[in-house]
Design an enzyme around this catalytic site. Structure first.
Site, PDB file in Angstrom:
ATOM      1  N   SER A 191       0.844  -1.189   0.000  1.00 16.27           N
ATOM      2  CA  SER A 191       0.000   0.000   0.000  1.00 16.27           C
ATOM      3  C   SER A 191       0.888   1.251   0.000  1.00 16.27           C
ATOM      4  O   SER A 191       1.710   1.404  -0.902  1.00 16.27           O
ATOM      5  CB  SER A 191      -0.966  -0.039   1.184  1.00 16.27           C
ATOM      6  OG  SER A 191      -2.022   0.884   1.006  1.00 16.27           O
ATOM      7  N   GLU A 320      -8.933  -4.633  -4.303  1.00 21.16           N
ATOM      8  CA  GLU A 320      -8.395  -3.971  -3.125  1.00 21.16           C
ATOM      9  C   GLU A 320      -9.456  -3.167  -2.366  1.00 21.16           C
ATOM     10  O   GLU A 320      -9.567  -3.245  -1.141  1.00 21.16           O
ATOM     11  CB  GLU A 320      -7.255  -3.026  -3.538  1.00 21.16           C
ATOM     12  CG  GLU A 320      -6.147  -3.671  -4.342  1.00 21.16           C
ATOM     13  CD  GLU A 320      -4.972  -4.105  -3.497  1.00 21.16           C
ATOM     14  OE1 GLU A 320      -5.048  -3.983  -2.262  1.00 21.16           O
ATOM     15  OE2 GLU A 320      -3.980  -4.572  -4.087  1.00 21.16           O
ATOM     16  N   HIS A 420      -7.949  -5.573  -0.088  1.00 26.28           N
ATOM     17  CA  HIS A 420      -6.739  -4.894   0.363  1.00 26.28           C
ATOM     18  C   HIS A 420      -6.191  -5.575   1.611  1.00 26.28           C
ATOM     19  O   HIS A 420      -6.950  -5.965   2.508  1.00 26.28           O
ATOM     20  CB  HIS A 420      -7.087  -3.431   0.670  1.00 26.28           C
ATOM     21  CG  HIS A 420      -5.917  -2.511   0.746  1.00 26.28           C
ATOM     22  ND1 HIS A 420      -4.940  -2.450  -0.222  1.00 26.28           N
ATOM     23  CD2 HIS A 420      -5.560  -1.577   1.685  1.00 26.28           C
ATOM     24  CE1 HIS A 420      -4.051  -1.526   0.105  1.00 26.28           C
ATOM     25  NE2 HIS A 420      -4.398  -1.002   1.247  1.00 26.28           N
TER      26      HIS A 420
END
Length: 502
Positions: A191, A320, A420
């Site tokens: 991320s 995600e 995610h």
């Protein structure tokens, strides 16, 4: 008889760690070792200062303080425990044994959290499984939010990026004492942490500090100077201070943390306008293309060949951010094309995207919009990086390293998508860690951990992760991590669905 606590030395002094074992592995851990002085007092808003030596043996049996942030520890997908204190610039080292002669590969993890939150003390970042497999792991801390990334006149910009560099310099100078090889350092992150390692890959001044890159679900910063200045000015106006170092120094750090989110949004923006702004501009706080430390945007830098000699593994999860929209009752009644246009997609982009994502479109507008946000924020970036690296490889006579693509397509049994952060516990092989069951179910597949974690170990040990590198950017081969699927493990054109996004 209980064995004595392990000890190691650093250039600043000796440290005493702990014997460390989990269901995933065994070894030693040395926690909370400072790589810089506490960023408080005169060092607030300053570049990181080298740590002072200490006498005797420093206790390194517990995680060090973590940077000030909003505490979302109970609501984030990854458990992110805060640790109070001032000495927030520290590293944690996990090793099979602190034997200076071992020269083992080194995995340096930069945590995510949108550049405003996160914690290197997460149990998901435990390095025991890597130690089991002959790898030294380092997790590092860095200043978050406005303290780390905000534009402040009279202060060095990109202070958090300077923290990353200082930590990597410390690792290069000290990791040999813990059994690591300073010439076999892989930087990795997920991320915002994935964005961080791409930023470092594109920085000429960082090239001597690492040798390979593993990048998961990257969220690049690349904030323009004008935008960074505007955010700093809005925050200063809200706080009633001058937008410079002296002005911000008069404000309590917790007050800045509370106010920074408002300053990153356009004035009076609401609802869809906020979403459109995020898709258009990305995060509000993150690495700034200041023309100095970061001389140019990352993709431009990669296209010119910076970092082209560094092997790179890069990929993302299929959905995600889809969890944000998939349950929307409103989107059930909104035509998919109209929903994309409302998010700022042009007619051409909306048409091309719908054509390239027919299977997702059949699942409803909520799923399609979630995939669009995912692609816009993460997966299109993966494709652009692959293309940039291919351009660099084709435009220079100098040796260039390979790029490997992957996708995580395994569907979480608790969320119904490859969401995610789903990859992280498999990457670190910490399937028994707290809260993993919330994202991966009560029986996370061991085979998936063996595949993902094993690929990372193979990459560090042998220089390649176990599947074919891409030969033509995004259209090349990609490994698809899944369990129980009839689809092949390696496919071509795995990122074809994001072509419409550029």
């Amino acid at each position: 008889m209980t064995p004595a606590a392990p000890e190691a030395r650093t250039l600043q002094g000796a440290v005493r760690g702990i014997r460390h074992s989990t269901p995933g592995g065994t070894g030693e851990a040395y926690l909370g070792i400072p790589f810089a002085e506490p960023p408080v007092g005169d060092l607030r808003f300053a570049a990181p200062a080298a740590p002072r030596p200490w006498a005797g043996v420093r206790d390194a049996s517990a995680y060090g303080p973590t940077p000030l942030r909003h505490d979302f520890a109970d609501t984030t997908l990854i458990p992110e425990p805060p640790v109070p204190g001032d000495a927030t610039l520290n590293v944690n080292v996990f090793t099979p044994a602190a034997d200076p002669g071992s020269r083992l590969p080194v995995w340096v993890w930069i945590h995510g959290g949108g550049y405003t939150t996160g914690s290197p003390a997460s149990p998901w970042f435990d390095g025991a499984a890597f130690a089991r497999d002959g790898v030294v792991t380092v997790t590092l801390s860095y200043r978050l939010g406005f303290d780390g990334f905000g534009w402040i006149d009279g202060a060095p910009q990109n202070r958090a990026v300077r923290d990353w560099l200082a930590a990597l310099e410390w690792i290069r100078a000290n990791i040999g004492f813990f059994g690591g090889d300073p010439d076999r350092v892989t930087i990795a992150g997920q991320s915002a942490g994935g964005g961080a390692v791409l930023t470092l890959l594109g920085m000429p001044s960082a090239q001597h500090l690492f040798h390979q890159v593993w990048c998961s679900s990257p969220a690049l910063g690349d904030i323009a100077v004008d935008r960074a200045r505007a955010i700093g000015a809005r925050l200063a106006e809200h706080l009633g201070v001058a937008p410079d170092r002296e002005g911000f120094a008069t404000v309590d750090p917790e007050v800045i943390v509370d106010a920074q989110e408002r300053a990153t949004q356009e004035p009076d923006a609401k609802g869809l306008a906020v979403a459109r702004g995020l898709l258009r501009d990305g995060v509000g706080l993150g690495p700034v293309v200041d023309g100095d430390l970061i001389p140019r945007p990352t993709l431009e830098s990669l296209r010119t060949g910076v970092g082209a000699d560094k092997p790179l593994v890069i990929g993302a999860n299929d959905d995600e951010f889809t969890m944000i929209t998939m349950g929307s009752k409103i989107l059930r009644f909104v035509p998919a094309r109209l929903a994309l246009r409302a998010l700022g997609a042009s007619r051409r982009v909306a048409s091309g995207y719908l054509k390239g994502n027919r299977a997702v479109r059949k699942r409803g507008a909520g799923r399609l919009v979630g995939r669009y946000v995912t692609d816009h924020t993460f997966r299109a970036g993966v494709a652009r990086v692959a293309d940039a690296r291919a351009i660099a490889a084709g435009s220079t006579d100098a040796p260039t390293a390979r790029t490997w693509l992957y996708r995580l397509s395994w569907v979480s049994p608790t969320h119904g998508i490859a969401l995610h952060c789903l990859d992280v516990p498999f990457l670190f092989d910490v399937l028994d860690a707290p809260r993993v069951s919330a994202i991966a179910g009560d029986a996370p597949p061991r085979a998936l951990a063996d595949s993902i974690h094993g690929a990372a170990v193979e990459f560090m040990r042998d220089g390649e992760p176990g599947w074919a590198a891409t030969s033509n950017g995004r259209r090349g081969a990609a490994r698809v991590f899944d369990v129980g699927s009839s689809s092949p493990d390696v496919v071509s054109d795995a990122y074809a669905s994001v072509i419409a996004l550029g």
